[in-house]
Design an enzyme around this catalytic site. Structure first.
Site, PDB file in Angstrom:
ATOM      1  N   CYS A  80       0.820  -1.215   0.000  1.00 35.96           N
ATOM      2  CA  CYS A  80       0.000   0.000   0.000  1.00 35.96           C
ATOM      3  C   CYS A  80       0.858   1.272   0.000  1.00 35.96           C
ATOM      4  CB  CYS A  80      -1.004  -0.043   1.139  1.00 35.96           C
ATOM      5  SG  CYS A  80      -2.419   1.009   0.813  1.00 35.96           S
ATOM      6  N   HIS A 164      -3.451  -5.291   1.788  1.00 36.73           N
ATOM      7  CA  HIS A 164      -2.875  -5.539   3.126  1.00 36.73           C
ATOM      8  C   HIS A 164      -3.028  -6.991   3.554  1.00 36.73           C
ATOM      9  CE1 HIS A 164      -2.224  -1.312   4.313  1.00 36.73           C
ATOM     10  NE2 HIS A 164      -3.262  -1.069   3.526  1.00 36.73           N
ATOM     11  N   GLU A 166      -1.286  -8.507   5.591  1.00 37.66           N
ATOM     12  CA  GLU A 166      -0.972  -8.599   7.032  1.00 37.66           C
ATOM     13  C   GLU A 166      -2.205  -8.329   7.900  1.00 37.66           C
ATOM     14  OE1 GLU A 166      -0.335  -6.130   5.098  1.00 37.66           O
ATOM     15  OE2 GLU A 166      -0.565  -4.231   6.160  1.00 37.66           O
TER      16      GLU A 166
END
Ligand code: GLN
Length: 190
Positions: A80, A164, A166
């Protein structure tokens, strides 16, 4: 060998990356100054706010050391804002031109399951005020798209993704990154 992975920690979502990488068996070092880059097997550039991140990079004198790390072939994963700062108009770690907040602002945060080069099963992607890749140079391989817009790409050892992993429990991209770091480490030792 336990890979030592740096995560740029000037601003943004570095904690979630640290947690996921530790769960996958990596040793993690938060990177705030150029000396923190020494001896890393890989580096993550997290999400956050790319303007603030670039200001921090300038303040700490990190731009040139980051370019040198990439020139040495150390694997880098940018997510990002990490994708944004890697592009041509900023650090120039990968030959892409980026459009920020491309899907719209907060209201256009969304999730999707994406075909992703190298993975048999779709990758679950959480997009938060995400960029897309407006243009990619000839050395860049596009890894995933949304509505025909590239949202993940790779050039040499630099991989950037607009979403994302994560934050969604999607561990396969980080696991692949750690394998890449281990392989790069073995080459450097040989
Ligand atoms: N919109 C942010 C920027 O332009 C990036 C958002 C993110 O990292 N989730 O910097």
């Amino acid at each position: 060998m336990t890979p030592l992975i740096g995560i740029l920690a000037l601003q943004g979502g570095f904690d979630a990356h640290a947690k996921m990488l530790r769960e996958l068996g990596a040793e993690v070092r938060l990177v705030r100054v150029p000396e923190d880059l020494e001896g890393l097997d890989g580096l993550v550039l997290p999400g956050g706010e790319s303007t603030t991140m670039m200001l921090g990079i300038a303040r700490e004198g990190l731009a040139e050391p980051l370019r040198e790390l990439v020139a040495r072939g150390t694997p880098v994963l940018g997510t990002c804002a990490g994708l944004i700062i890697s592009g041509r108009d900023r650090l120039g770690l990968i030959d892409i031109r980026v459009k920020r907040n491309a899907f719209g602002r907060q209201v256009r945060s969304f999730e999707a399951d994406l075909d992703f080069v190298g993975f048999d099963e779709p990758v679950h992607a959480v997009f938060i005020r995400a960029p897309w890749i407006e243009e990619a140079g000839p050395g860049v391989e596009v890894l995933a798209e949304v509505d025909g817009r590239p949202v993940a790409a790779r050039q040499g050892a630099v991989t950037v993704i607009a979403f994302h992993p994560e934050l969604s429990g999607e561990k396969r991209l980080h696991a692949a990154f750690l394998e890449q770091c281990a392989a790069a480490g073995r080459r450097a030792d040989a």
